[in-house]
Motif scaffolding. Structure first.
Motif, PDB file in Angstrom:
ATOM      1  N   HIS A  67      44.860  36.247  38.127  1.00 30.44           N
ATOM      2  CA  HIS A  67      45.432  37.487  37.603  1.00 30.44           C
ATOM      3  C   HIS A  67      44.269  38.391  37.212  1.00 30.44           C
ATOM      4  CE1 HIS A  67      49.459  35.740  37.586  1.00 30.44           C
ATOM      5  NE2 HIS A  67      48.910  34.652  37.072  1.00 30.44           N
ATOM      6  N   PRO A  68      43.621  38.994  38.207  1.00 27.24           N
ATOM      7  CA  PRO A  68      42.430  39.784  37.907  1.00 27.24           C
ATOM      8  C   PRO A  68      42.739  41.027  37.092  1.00 27.24           C
ATOM      9  CG  PRO A  68      43.103  40.081  40.186  1.00 27.24           C
ATOM     10  CD  PRO A  68      43.956  38.986  39.633  1.00 27.24           C
ATOM     11  N   ALA A  69      41.774  41.419  36.261  1.00 25.74           N
ATOM     12  CA  ALA A  69      41.901  42.664  35.515  1.00 25.74           C
ATOM     13  C   ALA A  69      41.951  43.831  36.494  1.00 25.74           C
ATOM     14  CB  ALA A  69      40.719  42.820  34.563  1.00 25.74           C
ATOM     15  N   LYS A  70      42.630  44.887  36.088  1.00 19.33           N
ATOM     16  CA  LYS A  70      42.739  46.076  36.927  1.00 19.33           C
ATOM     17  C   LYS A  70      41.478  46.918  36.801  1.00 19.33           C
ATOM     18  CE  LYS A  70      44.620  49.464  39.327  1.00 19.33           C
ATOM     19  NZ  LYS A  70      44.774  49.340  40.797  1.00 19.33           N
ATOM     20  N   TRP A  71      40.821  47.169  37.930  1.00 14.45           N
ATOM     21  CA  TRP A  71      39.665  48.057  37.974  1.00 14.45           C
ATOM     22  C   TRP A  71      40.106  49.454  38.392  1.00 14.45           C
ATOM     23  CZ3 TRP A  71      34.190  46.566  39.862  1.00 14.45           C
ATOM     24  CH2 TRP A  71      33.748  45.406  39.196  1.00 14.45           C
ATOM     25  N   PRO A  72      39.394  50.479  37.955  1.00 18.21           N
ATOM     26  CA  PRO A  72      39.703  51.823  38.451  1.00 18.21           C
ATOM     27  C   PRO A  72      39.352  51.944  39.926  1.00 18.21           C
ATOM     28  CG  PRO A  72      37.688  51.844  37.148  1.00 18.21           C
ATOM     29  CD  PRO A  72      38.278  50.472  36.992  1.00 18.21           C
ATOM     30  N   ASP A  73      40.034  52.839  40.628  1.00 17.74           N
ATOM     31  CA  ASP A  73      39.709  53.077  42.029  1.00 17.74           C
ATOM     32  C   ASP A  73      38.344  53.727  42.175  1.00 17.74           C
ATOM     33  OD1 ASP A  73      42.128  52.015  42.900  1.00 17.74           O
ATOM     34  OD2 ASP A  73      43.151  53.954  42.784  1.00 17.74           O
ATOM     35  N   HIS A  74      37.958  54.510  41.180  1.00 19.49           N
ATOM     36  CA  HIS A  74      36.674  55.195  41.242  1.00 19.49           C
ATOM     37  C   HIS A  74      36.102  55.255  39.840  1.00 19.49           C
ATOM     38  CE1 HIS A  74      34.109  58.940  42.386  1.00 19.49           C
ATOM     39  NE2 HIS A  74      33.528  57.843  42.818  1.00 19.49           N
ATOM     40  N   TYR A 278      31.989  36.344  37.221  1.00 20.58           N
ATOM     41  CA  TYR A 278      31.926  35.025  36.587  1.00 20.58           C
ATOM     42  C   TYR A 278      33.259  34.434  36.162  1.00 20.58           C
ATOM     43  CZ  TYR A 278      31.976  38.131  32.467  1.00 20.58           C
ATOM     44  OH  TYR A 278      32.277  39.109  31.544  1.00 20.58           O
ATOM     45  N   GLU A 279      34.365  35.117  36.313  1.00 16.79           N
ATOM     46  CA  GLU A 279      35.657  34.566  35.910  1.00 16.79           C
ATOM     47  C   GLU A 279      36.529  34.283  37.133  1.00 16.79           C
ATOM     48  OE1 GLU A 279      36.640  33.546  33.132  1.00 16.79           O
ATOM     49  OE2 GLU A 279      35.281  34.456  31.670  1.00 16.79           O
ATOM     50  N   PRO A 280      37.273  33.168  37.119  1.00 15.75           N
ATOM     51  CA  PRO A 280      37.409  32.178  36.042  1.00 15.75           C
ATOM     52  C   PRO A 280      36.239  31.195  36.030  1.00 15.75           C
ATOM     53  CG  PRO A 280      38.789  31.558  37.894  1.00 15.75           C
ATOM     54  CD  PRO A 280      38.172  32.879  38.258  1.00 15.75           C
ATOM     55  N   ARG A 281      35.881  30.737  34.844  1.00 12.58           N
ATOM     56  CA  ARG A 281      34.704  29.877  34.706  1.00 12.58           C
ATOM     57  C   ARG A 281      34.870  28.549  35.420  1.00 12.58           C
ATOM     58  NH1 ARG A 281      30.784  31.833  35.144  1.00 12.58           N
ATOM     59  NH2 ARG A 281      29.386  30.528  33.911  1.00 12.58           N
ATOM     60  N   TRP A 282      36.086  28.001  35.495  1.00 14.49           N
ATOM     61  CA  TRP A 282      36.253  26.697  36.141  1.00 14.49           C
ATOM     62  C   TRP A 282      35.812  26.765  37.605  1.00 14.49           C
ATOM     63  CZ3 TRP A 282      39.074  25.892  40.529  1.00 14.49           C
ATOM     64  CH2 TRP A 282      40.068  26.837  40.861  1.00 14.49           C
ATOM     65  N   PHE A 283      35.927  27.946  38.216  1.00  9.94           N
ATOM     66  CA  PHE A 283      35.551  28.085  39.612  1.00  9.94           C
ATOM     67  C   PHE A 283      34.148  28.668  39.778  1.00  9.94           C
ATOM     68  CE2 PHE A 283      35.438  30.393  43.681  1.00  9.94           C
ATOM     69  CZ  PHE A 283      35.747  29.349  44.546  1.00  9.94           C
ATOM     70  N   MET A 284      33.767  29.612  38.948  1.00  2.63           N
ATOM     71  CA  MET A 284      32.530  30.364  39.152  1.00  2.63           C
ATOM     72  C   MET A 284      31.305  29.779  38.455  1.00  2.63           C
ATOM     73  SD  MET A 284      32.947  32.892  41.189  1.00  2.63           S
ATOM     74  CE  MET A 284      34.384  33.511  42.062  1.00  2.63           C
ATOM     75  N   ARG A 285      31.485  28.851  37.550  1.00  2.81           N
ATOM     76  CA  ARG A 285      30.383  28.398  36.705  1.00  2.81           C
ATOM     77  C   ARG A 285      29.147  27.951  37.491  1.00  2.81           C
ATOM     78  NH1 ARG A 285      30.462  26.881  31.593  1.00  2.81           N
ATOM     79  NH2 ARG A 285      32.749  26.858  31.608  1.00  2.81           N
ATOM     80  N   THR A 313      30.327  47.334  40.412  1.00  3.96           N
ATOM     81  CA  THR A 313      30.417  48.096  41.660  1.00  3.96           C
ATOM     82  C   THR A 313      31.500  47.563  42.581  1.00  3.96           C
ATOM     83  OG1 THR A 313      28.110  48.828  41.612  1.00  3.96           O
ATOM     84  CG2 THR A 313      29.156  48.748  43.769  1.00  3.96           C
ATOM     85  N   PHE A 314      31.527  46.271  42.842  1.00  5.68           N
ATOM     86  CA  PHE A 314      32.563  45.634  43.655  1.00  5.68           C
ATOM     87  C   PHE A 314      33.345  44.649  42.778  1.00  5.68           C
ATOM     88  CE2 PHE A 314      29.083  46.428  46.746  1.00  5.68           C
ATOM     89  CZ  PHE A 314      29.754  47.258  47.641  1.00  5.68           C
ATOM     90  N   GLN A 315      34.656  44.720  42.809  1.00  8.04           N
ATOM     91  CA  GLN A 315      35.442  43.738  42.070  1.00  8.04           C
ATOM     92  C   GLN A 315      35.573  42.478  42.915  1.00  8.04           C
ATOM     93  OE1 GLN A 315      39.432  44.773  40.745  1.00  8.04           O
ATOM     94  NE2 GLN A 315      39.426  43.089  39.268  1.00  8.04           N
ATOM     95  N   LEU A 316      34.790  41.475  42.556  1.00  8.69           N
ATOM     96  CA  LEU A 316      34.762  40.223  43.293  1.00  8.69           C
ATOM     97  C   LEU A 316      35.530  39.122  42.588  1.00  8.69           C
ATOM     98  CD1 LEU A 316      30.955  40.236  44.221  1.00  8.69           C
ATOM     99  CD2 LEU A 316      32.872  41.143  45.554  1.00  8.69           C
ATOM    100  N   THR A 317      35.658  39.221  41.282  1.00  5.67           N
ATOM    101  CA  THR A 317      36.278  38.151  40.496  1.00  5.67           C
ATOM    102  C   THR A 317      37.235  38.759  39.473  1.00  5.67           C
ATOM    103  OG1 THR A 317      34.259  38.141  39.149  1.00  5.67           O
ATOM    104  CG2 THR A 317      34.442  36.471  40.858  1.00  5.67           C
ATOM    105  N   ASP A 318      37.602  38.009  38.432  1.00  7.24           N
ATOM    106  CA  ASP A 318      38.752  38.379  37.615  1.00  7.24           C
ATOM    107  C   ASP A 318      38.446  39.241  36.399  1.00  7.24           C
ATOM    108  OD1 ASP A 318      40.153  36.871  39.410  1.00  7.24           O
ATOM    109  OD2 ASP A 318      40.693  35.261  38.023  1.00  7.24           O
ATOM    110  N   GLU A 319      37.173  39.302  35.954  1.00  5.53           N
ATOM    111  CA  GLU A 319      36.899  40.027  34.714  1.00  5.53           C
ATOM    112  C   GLU A 319      37.021  41.545  34.897  1.00  5.53           C
ATOM    113  OE1 GLU A 319      32.838  39.622  36.641  1.00  5.53           O
ATOM    114  OE2 GLU A 319      34.594  38.319  36.343  1.00  5.53           O
ATOM    115  N   ALA A 320      37.202  42.253  33.781  1.00  8.97           N
ATOM    116  CA  ALA A 320      37.303  43.709  33.798  1.00  8.97           C
ATOM    117  C   ALA A 320      35.968  44.337  34.177  1.00  8.97           C
ATOM    118  CB  ALA A 320      37.755  44.212  32.431  1.00  8.97           C
ATOM    119  N   ILE A 321      36.004  45.585  34.618  1.00 12.85           N
ATOM    120  CA  ILE A 321      34.798  46.251  35.091  1.00 12.85           C
ATOM    121  C   ILE A 321      33.736  46.362  34.007  1.00 12.85           C
ATOM    122  CG2 ILE A 321      35.718  48.571  34.608  1.00 12.85           C
ATOM    123  CD1 ILE A 321      34.211  49.534  37.120  1.00 12.85           C
TER     124      ILE A 321
END
Length: 353
Positions: A67-74, A278-285, A313-321
């Protein structure tokens, strides 16, 4: 559940940027062949002090349950750098392009690190993680590029479209770990790629500038079946102002990688350390540090100063921008490290030594 064509390719492209690729045709690309070593078994590279990449089942579990945080489009940075044609003497000028891309100018040389000017960090031009801010330097504003350092093969670091543009305009040397040269030339034989192993030192031009490839806690892939068939690395760049430790992607582990660089290279003037994805930590640690890990890495490597990257710059994982920068501030306070010692620039901002 119905999966649309757009949703299907978007998922594949997202996997490509965050964990090494999912484009089926890329799995047949040519890879490295060479002698067995203490980190190459004849088919795949491995880190004796690291951890293997997570299995595909874990990757799919994360991608379809997150359930990734919502990033702005720009999210424009508000900064844009127009660098000088060169920087002479003992000065070092570092311009943050975005994500893990930098322009480093010193001793009359212009050096790019993991250059990505494409709109997407993806094997596809129409899907996958899309940049939310413009590069901190417009491509046409780049000075003549002498050398490029490419750390590994993940799509947010090795961008073929950008490397081809650089080759056509500047024909720079491209210094990269073993096997990535094969990947690059397979895409465009105009790319002047040269590959080196961990602990190899490569001189770049005149003025005493050189780079040594250093082991780092990560991995590499661009397709489903080529995991770790090419090498990954960090860089220690020797400049007239001191050594710069450039960590483009890394997990923390027990910190041993960072302490070994300190033991091998002595005093470091600057460390460039990742703080995002880095989120979620169980996968990214095992593959990506969070800001708390990055502060520990700074202490371990002993650098006099640090700059943060690999975020925003790029939303790759779940944390907020904005989570990496906020968490870095908190981690520095908790570790009682002066906040000015570890700075998170925005694309287009400049740091000078």
């Amino acid at each position: 559940m119905k999966i649309t064509r757009r949703g299907f390719f978007g998922t594949l492209a997202g996997l490509g940027a965050t964990a090494g690729g999912f484009s089926a045709w890329a799995s047949g690309m040519k890879t490295y062949h060479g002698p067995v070593s203490d980190h190459f078994d004849g088919l795949r590279f491995f880190d004796p002090h690291g951890a293997p990449p997570r299995p595909l089942a874990d990757l799919l579990r994360w991608r379809f349950s997150s359930h990734p945080a919502k990033w702005p489009d720009h999210a424009p940075s508000g900064f844009a750098d127009v660098p000088p044609s060169n920087v002479d003497g003992k000065q070092v000028r570092l311009s943050f392009v975005g994500h893990a891309s930098w322009l480093i100018q010193t001793a009359g040389l212009n050096i790019l690190v993991d250059p990505v000017w494409s709109e997407r960090a993806s094997p596809f031009s129409f899907a996958g993680p899309k940049r939310v801010n413009d590069p901190g330097i417009a491509f046409d504003a780049l000075p003549p590029i002498d050398a490029v350092l490419v750390s590994h093969g993940h799509y947010d670091h090795l961008d073929m479209r950008t490397l081809s543009r650089l080759a056509a305009k500047f024909s720079p040397r491209v210094i990269t770990p073993l096997g990535n040269d094969v990947t690059m030339r397979g895409h465009d034989d105009a790319i002047r790629a040269e590959a080196h192993d961990w602990n190899q030192r490569v001189e770049i031009g005149n003025g005493g500038v050189a780079v040594t490839l250093a082991a780092t806690r990560h991995w590499s892939a661009r397709g489903l079946f080529d995991r770790n068939k090419v090498l990954w690395a960090s860089f220690v760049l020797e400049t007239p102002a001191g050594k710069i430790y450039i960590v483009c992607d890394s997990g923390y582990g027990d910190g041993g990688h960072f302490r070994r660089v300190r033991e091998a290279h002595g005093a470091l003037r600057l460390a460039i350390l990742p703080i995002g994805a880095y989120e979620p930590r169980w996968f990214m640690r095992d593959m990506h540090m969070n800001p708390s890990d990055a502060v520990k890495a700074l202490v371990d490597c002993g650098a006099a100063q640090a700059l943060a990257h690999h975020h925003g710059t790029f939303q790759l994982t779940d944390e907020a921008i904005d989570a990496p920068a906020r968490s870095l501030d908190a981690a520095l306070g908790e570790a009682k490290v002066p906040r000015e010692k570890f700075v998170a620039l925005k694309p287009g901002q400049v740091f000078e030594i």
